[in-house]
Scaffold this motif. Structure first.
Motif, PDB file in Angstrom:
ATOM      1  N   VAL A 273       0.868  -1.179   0.000  1.00  0.00           N
ATOM      2  CA  VAL A 273       0.000   0.000   0.000  1.00  0.00           C
ATOM      3  C   VAL A 273       0.902   1.225   0.000  1.00  0.00           C
ATOM      4  O   VAL A 273       1.872   1.277   0.738  1.00  0.00           O
ATOM      5  N   ASN A 274       0.569   2.188  -0.828  1.00  0.00           N
ATOM      6  CA  ASN A 274       1.451   3.349  -0.939  1.00  0.00           C
ATOM      7  C   ASN A 274       1.131   4.430   0.084  1.00  0.00           C
ATOM      8  O   ASN A 274       0.700   5.527  -0.241  1.00  0.00           O
ATOM      9  N   LYS A 275       1.331   4.086   1.317  1.00  0.00           N
ATOM     10  CA  LYS A 275       1.105   4.996   2.440  1.00  0.00           C
ATOM     11  C   LYS A 275       2.047   4.552   3.530  1.00  0.00           C
ATOM     12  O   LYS A 275       2.517   3.416   3.516  1.00  0.00           O
ATOM     13  N   SER A 276       2.261   5.415   4.497  1.00  0.00           N
ATOM     14  CA  SER A 276       3.113   4.974   5.597  1.00  0.00           C
ATOM     15  C   SER A 276       2.403   3.831   6.315  1.00  0.00           C
ATOM     16  O   SER A 276       1.173   3.702   6.266  1.00  0.00           O
ATOM     17  N   ALA A 277       3.190   2.996   6.966  1.00  0.00           N
ATOM     18  CA  ALA A 277       2.648   1.783   7.586  1.00  0.00           C
ATOM     19  C   ALA A 277       1.506   2.126   8.525  1.00  0.00           C
ATOM     20  O   ALA A 277       0.457   1.480   8.512  1.00  0.00           O
ATOM     21  N   GLU A 278       1.710   3.173   9.320  1.00  0.00           N
ATOM     22  CA  GLU A 278       0.699   3.492  10.320  1.00  0.00           C
ATOM     23  C   GLU A 278      -0.596   3.971   9.664  1.00  0.00           C
ATOM     24  O   GLU A 278      -1.684   3.497   9.998  1.00  0.00           O
ATOM     25  N   LEU A 279      -0.456   4.861   8.672  1.00  0.00           N
ATOM     26  CA  LEU A 279      -1.658   5.368   7.995  1.00  0.00           C
ATOM     27  C   LEU A 279      -2.386   4.245   7.273  1.00  0.00           C
ATOM     28  O   LEU A 279      -3.611   4.169   7.287  1.00  0.00           O
ATOM     29  N   ALA A 280      -1.610   3.379   6.625  1.00  0.00           N
ATOM     30  CA  ALA A 280      -2.212   2.293   5.870  1.00  0.00           C
ATOM     31  C   ALA A 280      -3.048   1.404   6.777  1.00  0.00           C
ATOM     32  O   ALA A 280      -4.190   1.069   6.446  1.00  0.00           O
ATOM     33  N   ILE A 281      -2.494   1.044   7.924  1.00  0.00           N
ATOM     34  CA  ILE A 281      -3.213   0.114   8.795  1.00  0.00           C
ATOM     35  C   ILE A 281      -4.438   0.793   9.401  1.00  0.00           C
ATOM     36  O   ILE A 281      -5.493   0.176   9.538  1.00  0.00           O
ATOM     37  N   ILE A 282      -4.314   2.087   9.672  1.00  0.00           N
ATOM     38  CA  ILE A 282      -5.480   2.788  10.213  1.00  0.00           C
ATOM     39  C   ILE A 282      -6.572   2.894   9.146  1.00  0.00           C
ATOM     40  O   ILE A 282      -7.757   2.714   9.436  1.00  0.00           O
ATOM     41  N   ASP A 283      -6.159   3.117   7.901  1.00  0.00           N
ATOM     42  CA  ASP A 283      -7.141   3.129   6.817  1.00  0.00           C
ATOM     43  C   ASP A 283      -7.828   1.781   6.681  1.00  0.00           C
ATOM     44  O   ASP A 283      -9.034   1.695   6.448  1.00  0.00           O
ATOM     45  N   PHE A 284      -7.009   0.750   6.820  1.00  0.00           N
ATOM     46  CA  PHE A 284      -7.540  -0.606   6.747  1.00  0.00           C
ATOM     47  C   PHE A 284      -8.591  -0.808   7.848  1.00  0.00           C
ATOM     48  O   PHE A 284      -9.681  -1.329   7.605  1.00  0.00           O
ATOM     49  N   PHE A 285      -8.264  -0.350   9.040  1.00  0.00           N
ATOM     50  CA  PHE A 285      -9.201  -0.470  10.162  1.00  0.00           C
ATOM     51  C   PHE A 285     -10.485   0.301   9.884  1.00  0.00           C
ATOM     52  O   PHE A 285     -11.580  -0.164  10.169  1.00  0.00           O
ATOM     53  N   ARG A 286     -10.301   1.483   9.322  1.00  0.00           N
ATOM     54  CA  ARG A 286     -11.466   2.326   9.052  1.00  0.00           C
ATOM     55  C   ARG A 286     -12.403   1.613   8.089  1.00  0.00           C
ATOM     56  O   ARG A 286     -13.609   1.571   8.290  1.00  0.00           O
ATOM     57  N   LEU A 287     -11.775   1.010   7.068  1.00  0.00           N
ATOM     58  CA  LEU A 287     -12.568   0.271   6.079  1.00  0.00           C
ATOM     59  C   LEU A 287     -13.318  -0.876   6.751  1.00  0.00           C
ATOM     60  O   LEU A 287     -14.506  -1.086   6.505  1.00  0.00           O
ATOM     61  N   LEU A 288     -12.606  -1.599   7.602  1.00  0.00           N
ATOM     62  CA  LEU A 288     -13.226  -2.744   8.274  1.00  0.00           C
ATOM     63  C   LEU A 288     -14.413  -2.289   9.124  1.00  0.00           C
ATOM     64  O   LEU A 288     -15.465  -2.929   9.124  1.00  0.00           O
ATOM     65  N   LEU A 289     -14.229  -1.182   9.817  1.00  0.00           N
ATOM     66  CA  LEU A 289     -15.294  -0.699  10.684  1.00  0.00           C
ATOM     67  C   LEU A 289     -16.468  -0.163   9.868  1.00  0.00           C
ATOM     68  O   LEU A 289     -17.625  -0.454  10.155  1.00  0.00           O
ATOM     69  N   GLU A 290     -16.133   0.599   8.805  1.00  0.00           N
ATOM     70  CA  GLU A 290     -17.205   1.188   7.995  1.00  0.00           C
ATOM     71  C   GLU A 290     -18.050   0.115   7.331  1.00  0.00           C
ATOM     72  O   GLU A 290     -19.266   0.226   7.257  1.00  0.00           O
ATOM     73  N   ASN A 291     -17.375  -0.936   6.843  1.00  0.00           N
ATOM     74  CA  ASN A 291     -18.114  -2.003   6.165  1.00  0.00           C
ATOM     75  C   ASN A 291     -18.698  -3.017   7.135  1.00  0.00           C
ATOM     76  O   ASN A 291     -19.172  -4.067   6.721  1.00  0.00           O
ATOM     77  N   ASP A 292     -18.572  -2.731   8.416  1.00  0.00           N
ATOM     78  CA  ASP A 292     -19.095  -3.641   9.440  1.00  0.00           C
ATOM     79  C   ASP A 292     -18.494  -5.035   9.356  1.00  0.00           C
ATOM     80  O   ASP A 292     -19.138  -6.029   9.668  1.00  0.00           O
ATOM     81  N   ARG A 293     -17.251  -5.100   8.881  1.00  0.00           N
ATOM     82  CA  ARG A 293     -16.595  -6.411   8.834  1.00  0.00           C
ATOM     83  C   ARG A 293     -16.176  -6.832  10.245  1.00  0.00           C
ATOM     84  O   ARG A 293     -16.069  -8.003  10.551  1.00  0.00           O
ATOM     85  N   VAL A 294     -15.870  -5.851  11.057  1.00  0.00           N
ATOM     86  CA  VAL A 294     -15.501  -6.137  12.453  1.00  0.00           C
ATOM     87  C   VAL A 294     -16.327  -5.220  13.346  1.00  0.00           C
ATOM     88  O   VAL A 294     -16.784  -4.167  12.914  1.00  0.00           O
ATOM     89  N   SER A 295     -16.498  -5.645  14.581  1.00  0.00           N
ATOM     90  CA  SER A 295     -17.223  -4.744  15.489  1.00  0.00           C
ATOM     91  C   SER A 295     -16.282  -3.903  16.325  1.00  0.00           C
ATOM     92  O   SER A 295     -16.725  -2.965  16.986  1.00  0.00           O
TER      93      SER A 295
END
Lengths: 383, 366, 141
Positions: free
Chosen positions: B7-29
């Motif tokens: 992913v073309n972002k810093s590691a921290e930003l990338a993982i936080i984006d990933f988390f945001r996606l997971l939360l927004e799509n209700d993949r995780v609670s």
């Protein structure tokens, strides 16, 4: 206080205060007044002190009655010996006033049996922080030595809790070494109970000296400490009043519960806050989380500390082992001392003051705490 | 070759984006991660359910206020999917706890990373280690051992996660500030990451940088153990090390492996009546009170050392500065070696004391 | 005159084999030293290593654990677990420089009275050569 201290024996100081007390202990052990002496002793690595119950006289040579640190609270040592009831040994425990106060609280809580224990105390100059001592034992010994030998006990190097301690002299003990009364190289030995008087009689020590000089010095120092205490409490107050401030003060708490396990008053084998009851399941955690968007771990830190305050602050003797045990150096003792001062005042109770005063939570009066009703009214606006 | 997503972002930003996606799509609670609350200036583990709160998340912050493995065991069985980002040693601790039926892996998306070590816990009044952070991250990129990190971390050999669904590569990644390499180790991970934008590649997590770091750390460990073994030998050595123990048992309480609600050594098994102690005192002439200091530590070594994952929290919480973890790691390594066991390596690997082989230790029992 | 050192050996003996073996040794009038202090346990796997440490630290000169031969355990596999535990215990003692020689595990079946006597004699001699346990005089335990 069991006996108002008005008469004492004059003992000339040889080899410093420590040497003088040791000599007395040696003597009494030899004459059979005691079967054992509970006394701090430097550990073999020379980097801390431990409580040792000494039966054979030679071991006393390595002992140090006035230890510069409190590694383990003295009441804990007494608990380990007498939790299941008193033994056959007549034990003399030479402890700091706060150790003695804790022992008395624990005897009321039925964790210590004082029947065969003779409590011997001394005017306490305060103690040093344990972590500093461990880092540099020799330097600390020097600092403490010069503090003890000084004319005025300068408490700037002692623990913060010792700086505000106004209970440094004559707790409800059987015998008390009045170090502050030192005059022309002598100190006073004051009996505090009949037990203490009998021991002095057995040893053939006269105790008819007038103590007014010592009393004057003690009162002087108490006044100084009371002032420092009031100042300290002014500083503590804003850090604990209000939930946000409390959160901030305990923000670094990692939930290790060292403060609780080092505390002499917290004697429960299984603390409520370590038990299964206080471990919520995952559904409940998620429910709590969803209400505020996020939740920090360890859970319920404030509940732990405030819970402990309500459980034990009435018996808190402000010994300061909680601060020493805290790995993130939260000033737990200052906070608990501040709270304890308030809660104990509510019942006009002073923890460890006397074996006769009952624990406030063990009794009630019909005509007390009437103002509580008013407080409730104020908060709700109605009755 | 492992499957990885770049992913073309810093590691921290990338993982936080990933988390945001997971939360927004209700993949995780929920997301379990470290977070910093600026107004308190403190760093905690936190379960986040609100994506707006993710701004506070600092998943790779070099700090360990508690063993997350222990926390995860407290909230499992988890009935809803939760993504967690924890350090390799915490993950191993969790695996050990799962073996002990103190947790289940279901519903956890386990994310871990190549860990360069953490700083000691902050003491009130201490200088914050924030000023070391820039040089820390530079060292991570180079694959060195950063200044100021905990002794335990300096000698840790297991800094690559085992059993993680997703591994984020940090050590030796020069472009840490602009790209993030997420290794998708399991089908679960691929399933969760399928909506996340990134370039799919094939690459190895292990690199020359990581191997050289391993060598360095092994060297450090050698030195540390040599220094330690000169201090303890025999009973006197044990007393030298543990003589200043105040008996708070903080080490066992923070230890993720020591999961017992009531430790044997705190139970009434070892409350003695006065007469028993008096007999011992009569024989010896004197006795330390409370007794059983050495007993406690020796007992813990035998009860759990083979499962010690070397997280170092015991040393951190010790108010008497006893190097507990150094001893436990050393002894634990040896006892685990007897059974070719590596704690936390595989959830199916049985705890050594729960199984046996008929043909082993034949020399014992003659 | 100095008395000859007679060690104290705390012995955990499994009810089904070693303890019966000890009985047999007695019935057969086999000589073995009085250093052995037997404690009957239902199975050698009942012996938590902590018992052994406790005995060692409270001044036992030796600790003997007696169980059924591998494969003969009354509870099928208890003694295999004992063997692993004792292995760990002895290894930890060895690593810490404590005297692991003071701990011994022996398989003695119900019919092995002579073996019981032999093990007791041997172990007592070993302990005698090791001398008294220093924990007896250590106060900072």
């Amino acid at each position: 206080m069991n006996i108002v201290p008005n008469r004492g024996a004059k003992i000339s100081v040889k080899n410093g205060f420590r040497g003088t007390i040791l000599e007395f202990l040696r003597n009494s052990l030899e004459k059979g007044c005691f079967d054992g002496i509970l006394i701090p002793m430097r550990v073999p690595a020379d980097d801390s002190y431990a409580w040792v119950l000494v039966r054979d006289k030679p071991f006393l040579d390595n002992a140090n009655p006035i230890a510069p640190i409190v590694s383990v609270q003295g009441a804990k040592a007494l608990t380990s010996l007498t939790r299941k009831g008193g033994g056959n040994f007549n034990v003399a425990a030479i402890m700091k006033p706060c150790d003695i106060r804790a022992s008395i609280e624990l005897s009321k809580l039925k964790q210590v049996n004082l029947e065969k224990i003779t409590l011997i105390s001394y005017d306490c100059p305060g103690t040093l922080e344990m972590s500093n001592y461990i880092e540099n034992p020799e330097e600390s010994e020097k600092i403490f030595g010069s503090l003890l030998d000084g004319d005025v006990w300068d408490d700037k190097f002692t623990k913060p809790i010792c700086q505000i301690c106004d209970n440094f002299s004559f707790p409800a003990c059987d015998l008390h070494f009045a170090l502050l009364g030192t005059e022309n190289g002598s100190i006073y030995l004051i009996p505090g109970t009949e037990k203490g008087e009998n021991i002095l009689d057995d040893l053939g020590i006269e105790y008819s000296e007038d103590l007014s000089n010592w009393e004057k010095k003690v009162i002087e120092l108490i006044k100084k400490k009371e002032k420092q205490k009031a100042e300290k409490f002014e500083l503590v107050k804003p850090t604990v009043e209000g939930f946000d401030n409390l959160l901030k003060t305990f923000a670094n708490c990692i939930g290790c519960h060292n403060c609780q396990s080092a505390c002499p008053i917290c004697y429960c084998r299984q603390c409520y806050f370590d038990s299964e009851v206080s471990k919520p399941n995952s559904d409940f955690i998620l429910l709590r989380t969803s209400k505020r968007g996020g939740i920090s771990f360890p859970l319920d830190r404030i509940m732990f500390h405030t819970g402990r305050m309500s459980h034990m602050s009435l018996s808190c003797v402000s010994c300061g082992v909680c601060t020493d045990a805290c790995p993130v150096s939260i000033p737990v003792a200052d906070i608990f001392s501040y709270v304890a001062d308030k809660t104990q005042r509510t019942f006009e109770y002073k923890a460890g003051n006397s074996t006769e005063e009952p624990l406030p939570m063990r009794e009630y009066r019909f005509d007390e705490l009437l103002e509580i009703k008013e407080l409730v009214k104020d908060a709700d606006g109605q009755d | 070759m492992d499957r990885l997503m770049k992913v073309n972002k810093s590691a921290e930003l990338a993982i936080i984006d990933f988390f945001r996606l997971l939360l927004e799509n209700d993949r995780v609670s929920g997301i379990f991660t470290l977070r910093k609350i600026n107004k308190d200036d403190s760093v905690d583990y936190c379960l986040v359910t609100d994506e707006n709160r993710l701004d506070e998340a600092i998943p790779f912050y070099p700090f360990m206020p508690a063993n997350a493995g222990q926390i995860l065991s407290r909230f499992s069985p988890m009935n809803k999917p939760v993504a967690v980002v924890i350090k390799p040693c915490e993950l191993r601790a969790f695996i050990e706890l799962v073996k002990r039926e103190q947790g289940t892996l279901d519903n956890f998306l386990l994310i871990s990373y190549s860990c360069a070590g953490v700083f000691p816990i902050i003491k009130t009044g201490d200088e914050p280690f924030e000023k070391f952070l820039p040089s820390y991250w530079e060292t991570v990129k180079r694959g060195g051992i950063s200044q100021g990190i905990r002794q335990t971390c300096k000698v840790c050999e297991h800094f690559l996660p085992m059993n993680a669904d997703i591994t984020i590569s940090l050590i030796g990644e020069n472009k840490l500030d602009s790209e993030c390499k997420m290794f998708l180790n399991t089908d679960k991970a691929k399933e969760f990451a399928k909506d996340f934008e990134g370039e799919m590649l094939e690459e190895d997590l292990e690199s020359p940088v990581i191997n050289s770091l391993l060598t360095k750390r092994k060297g450090e460990k050698e030195d540390l153990f040599t220094e330690l073994s000169s201090k303890y030998s025999g009973l006197d050595g044990m007393i030298n090390i543990f003589g200043r123990c105040i008996g708070c048992h903080g080490c066992s309480r923070v230890c993720p492996i020591c999961y017992c609600t009531l430790c044997d050594f705190e139970s009434h098994n070892y409350d003695y009546s006065a007469s028993i102690l008096e007999r011992e005192i009569s024989q010896k002439g004197a006795l330390r009170l409370p007794p059983d200091t050495i007993f406690f530590h020796l007992g813990r070594l035998i009860h759990m050392s083979f499962s010690c994952i070397g997280c170092g929290l015991c040393t951190e919480v010790c108010p008497a500065n006893i190097p507990v973890s150094t001893l436990f790691i050393k002894i634990g390594e040896e006892t685990a070696k007897m059974f070719d066991y590596i704690p936390g390596r595989n959830v199916k690997e049985a705890i050594p004391v729960t199984v046996f082989k008929e043909e082993e230790f034949a020399e014992l029992g003659e | 005159m100095e008395r000859e050192f007679l060690p104290k050996i705390v012995s955990f003996l499994c009810k089904w084999c070693s303890y019966t073996g000890a009985d047999l040794a007695g019935i057969n009038r086999l000589q073995y030293p009085t250093s052995i202090l037997p404690i009957k346990v239902m199975c050698s796997s009942r012996v938590d290593p902590v018992f052994v440490i406790k005995a060692y630290l409270r001044g036992a000169d030796g600790v003997l654990i007696g169980g059924c031969h591998p494969g003969d355990c009354h509870y099928q596999d208890g003694n295999y677990h004992t063997r692993r535990r004792v292995a760990i215990l002895k290894r930890v003692f060895e690593l810490l420089g404590l005297e692991e020689g003071r701990i011994r595990l022996s398989w003695i079946s119900a019919s092995e009275g002579p073996k019981f006597a032999r093990v007791c004699n041997e172990f007592t001699e070993v302990i005698k050569s090791l001398g008294e346990n220093t924990t007896k005089t250590t106060i900072f335990l």
